[in-house]
Design a protein around this motif. Sequence first.
Motif, PDB file in Angstrom:
ATOM      1  N   TYR A 108      -9.307   2.828   5.651  1.00  0.00           N
ATOM      2  CA  TYR A 108      -8.763   1.575   5.115  1.00  0.00           C
ATOM      3  C   TYR A 108      -9.450   0.368   5.764  1.00  0.00           C
ATOM      4  O   TYR A 108      -9.659   0.326   6.971  1.00  0.00           O
ATOM      5  N   PHE A 162      -6.579   8.114   6.702  1.00  0.00           N
ATOM      6  CA  PHE A 162      -6.284   6.883   5.953  1.00  0.00           C
ATOM      7  C   PHE A 162      -6.555   5.657   6.812  1.00  0.00           C
ATOM      8  O   PHE A 162      -7.149   4.674   6.352  1.00  0.00           O
ATOM      9  N   HIS A 191      -1.954   5.100  -3.081  1.00  0.00           N
ATOM     10  CA  HIS A 191      -2.960   5.925  -2.398  1.00  0.00           C
ATOM     11  C   HIS A 191      -2.490   7.376  -2.445  1.00  0.00           C
ATOM     12  O   HIS A 191      -1.420   7.710  -1.911  1.00  0.00           O
ATOM     13  N   GLU A 243       0.871  -1.171   0.000  1.00  0.00           N
ATOM     14  CA  GLU A 243       0.000   0.000   0.000  1.00  0.00           C
ATOM     15  C   GLU A 243       0.911   1.225   0.000  1.00  0.00           C
ATOM     16  O   GLU A 243       1.469   1.614   1.040  1.00  0.00           O
TER      17      GLU A 243
END
Length: 540
Positions: A100, A96, A76, A46
């Motif tokens: 997530y 975030f 991202h 990620e």
Amino acid sequence: MNKKCVVVGFLGVHLDQPRKSRDRWATWRPSVAICQQDDLIVDRFELLVERRYSKLADQITRDIETVSPETTVRAHSISLQDPWDLEEVYAELHQFSRDYAFDTDHEDYLIHITTGTHVAQICLFLLTESRHLPGRLIQTSPPPGRGRSKQEEAQAVQGTFQIIDLDLSRYDELAKRFRLEHDEARSILKRGIETKDRSFNELIDRIEKVTLATKAPILMSGPTGAGKTQLAKRIYELKHNRRQVSGPFAEVNCATIRGEQAMSALFGHTKGAFTGANSARAGLLKSADGGMLFLDEIGELGLDEQAMLLRAIEDKEFTPVGSDQSVQSDFQLIAGTNRDLLMDVAAGNFREDLLARINLWSFRLPGLCERRADIDPNLDYELHQFARNTGQKITISKEARKAFLDFATDPTTPWRANFRDLNAAVTRMGTLADGGRITVALVQEEIERLRSSWRTKDAHGDADVLASCMDESQIAELDRFDRVQLAEVVRVCRQSRSLSQAGRSLFAVSRTAKAKPNDADRLRKYLQRFGLSWDEVARS
């Protein structure tokens, strides 16, 4: 089942960018190198990318897929005006973490702290330690270059990695955000009710702190109907939201199970273990594996069940009925009781070692009589719950509300079943409300119903109340009038935290006519007439 490995980390604007494009395979680049480790298989990366560096991100993504085809890279976009602004970076990363979809049951998360600004690294530390990012920290390092040939250096560009655990100090700038989360947690534990009782709010704050800090057993005491079951569910919800538990919430009232049935319900059984055991049963302790188990009225368990429960808490394993093999289960226990377990230990009805094990964190929930300031917001909550459960919107007139609250908050109103009485009262009024509006007449009708119900219960229960603190010969010497009055005094004493509080409740009307009321002294002298003391009555 092997969990997937997921890395979360910033794109290294400088470290991941080689000086020359043709040298990128001979240069240590941390985001690429972490996917080149022989003993670390990364299933997904990620990659947190500032928008202006999307071209570099595309290059790094292609390079990772080249050296590690099994790794999926997901970029991202992170919008930062100033990557050195602590508050801005933390806010972006905090958002975030909330957005997530972490899956800790099937994935392990490694938070890469080598790339990004120092501020970004600090924020990643904080969010990982607070479990907003439910993973471990990982740091990558370049290979040593001194004394090595160019060919050796080219073969070792992946460098090394280590998983670390660092302790960070707190940052004052983040205090507001932590207070906001504290308020959210408190709201969960209070079911969103804006309670006003200071001591109760302090109790909830302490429960929140303990809940998020430990998996040790919690013991909740208090009268029937004080809300132990609801609070246990809210504790589970809070821990589940913070990803501290992933398993289910299992509960049972121990007063409803006895003997072999209790053993089977709690610990499970094998097929044919006893008559009627036509199939195997997992049991509640196994069902709560990875989650939370709430045992209400734990004092009702037999000594054999207590011994097995103690082993399950300490060793995280137990033996189902009819089996010769142990079963493992890792759960957090919350126990509820309306009994004095210390007295049960003294009487030989409860194991002292089990009480010592579950009494590390003990909280007493007050009854409704001790929280009269909270009846007002709880009335709104019950009306809202009634509307949600029935689909009927119920309102209460200003006059009717005042009449009900005057009665509900009066010190002489006993609320025998605590919040269950309040819930039943609102349910009855809501059901009978013509046009969905509760009137003064309906409130008065409900008040009479409650008073009648309590008088009936009192008439049948006076003998039992007096028997708890007097012997039969003493009771036989009492006039019928004195029996009724003394039984009520004993009940109020039991519901009160001190002699003074009990006195204020009992003499709520007459004390207003006195310039200097001494409620405690009046009550003490009244009890002495019957050979009783406050300690004896309160302990009973």
